[in-house]
Design a protein around this motif. Sequence first.
Motif, mmCIF file in Angstrom:
data_model
loop_
_atom_site.group_PDB
_atom_site.id
_atom_site.type_symbol
_atom_site.label_atom_id
_atom_site.label_comp_id
_atom_site.label_asym_id
_atom_site.label_seq_id
_atom_site.Cartn_x
_atom_site.Cartn_y
_atom_site.Cartn_z
ATOM 1 N N VAL A 98 32.664 38.176 30.301
ATOM 2 C CA VAL A 98 33.705 38.715 31.173
ATOM 3 C C VAL A 98 35.026 38.568 30.429
ATOM 4 C CG1 VAL A 98 34.952 38.369 33.348
ATOM 5 C CG2 VAL A 98 32.441 38.174 33.287
ATOM 6 N N TYR A 99 35.804 39.634 30.420
ATOM 7 C CA TYR A 99 37.074 39.633 29.707
ATOM 8 C C TYR A 99 38.238 39.435 30.666
ATOM 9 C CZ TYR A 99 34.286 41.286 25.827
ATOM 10 O OH TYR A 99 33.336 41.372 24.825
ATOM 11 N N HIS A 100 39.344 39.012 30.114
ATOM 12 C CA HIS A 100 40.571 38.833 30.898
ATOM 13 C C HIS A 100 40.875 40.113 31.675
ATOM 14 C CE1 HIS A 100 42.315 35.421 28.198
ATOM 15 N NE2 HIS A 100 41.007 35.309 28.343
ATOM 16 N N TYR A 101 41.427 39.943 32.842
ATOM 17 C CA TYR A 101 41.845 41.021 33.744
ATOM 18 C C TYR A 101 40.682 41.804 34.347
ATOM 19 C CZ TYR A 101 45.939 39.903 30.979
ATOM 20 O OH TYR A 101 46.920 39.232 30.310
ATOM 21 N N SER A 102 39.457 41.332 34.159
ATOM 22 C CA SER A 102 38.303 42.000 34.762
ATOM 23 C C SER A 102 38.302 41.787 36.272
ATOM 24 C CB SER A 102 36.997 41.435 34.202
ATOM 25 O OG SER A 102 36.856 41.743 32.844
ATOM 26 N N THR A 103 37.740 42.753 36.965
ATOM 27 C CA THR A 103 37.484 42.611 38.394
ATOM 28 C C THR A 103 35.977 42.490 38.547
ATOM 29 O OG1 THR A 103 39.426 43.902 38.964
ATOM 30 C CG2 THR A 103 37.724 43.697 40.661
ATOM 31 N N ILE A 104 35.554 41.384 39.173
ATOM 32 C CA ILE A 104 34.134 41.080 39.283
ATOM 33 C C ILE A 104 33.718 41.129 40.756
ATOM 34 C CG2 ILE A 104 32.324 39.390 38.744
ATOM 35 C CD1 ILE A 104 33.836 40.496 36.281
ATOM 36 N N GLU A 105 32.609 41.830 41.018
ATOM 37 C CA GLU A 105 32.039 41.930 42.359
ATOM 38 C C GLU A 105 30.870 40.944 42.445
ATOM 39 O OE1 GLU A 105 32.961 44.110 44.830
ATOM 40 O OE2 GLU A 105 34.491 45.130 43.645
ATOM 41 N N PHE A 106 30.989 39.979 43.340
ATOM 42 C CA PHE A 106 29.954 38.969 43.537
ATOM 43 C C PHE A 106 29.179 39.266 44.808
ATOM 44 C CE2 PHE A 106 32.953 36.782 40.858
ATOM 45 C CZ PHE A 106 32.203 35.902 40.096
ATOM 46 N N THR A 107 27.867 39.051 44.759
ATOM 47 C CA THR A 107 27.023 39.084 45.947
ATOM 48 C C THR A 107 26.249 37.777 45.991
ATOM 49 O OG1 THR A 107 26.785 41.481 45.891
ATOM 50 C CG2 THR A 107 25.160 40.267 47.165
#
Length: 158
Positions: A98-107
């Motif tokens: 995962v890179y800086h400024y990423s938006t991650i969707e968690f379930t």
Amino acid sequence: MILGKKRQLGREVEKISVGEKLKLTEKIEDKDLLLYLGLTNDGNPLYIQHDFAAKTQYEKPIVPTIMLTGIVTSATSKYLPGPGSHVVEAQLKFPKPVYHYSTIEFTLEVSEVNVQANEVIIQVDAWDEEKELVVTGCVTIVPPKVVDRLTADAMDNF
């Protein structure tokens, strides 16, 4: 109490069902990375130095996997099962950085409830903006359990 506000306990194991889901979105910001690095004294240049990371297979700074784990454990503490919960095991894989400024969707999805052991197993999956899997695995949680204790206050009735 947190900052003078009394908190309610999360749900007890008997009130949790297989199949319950929690979805959340987290954007990884510089402030989050700097707080992590400051708290842990983790000076790995792969996490913050662009010139260093450019020389690696990652090409740019990446987010420490323990920060992603922290997002998962925070979600269990806040929401599923909620305050008073405790992670006793985590088996997570990080198939893509995962890179800086990423938006991650968690379930997070409850996959098992063991009332006798007072444990809940939650499946975790997370995807980046390209819909590529970046976190997968499961965490075992001990939900809060109300314990009745005889206290000095109880003696006021006598």
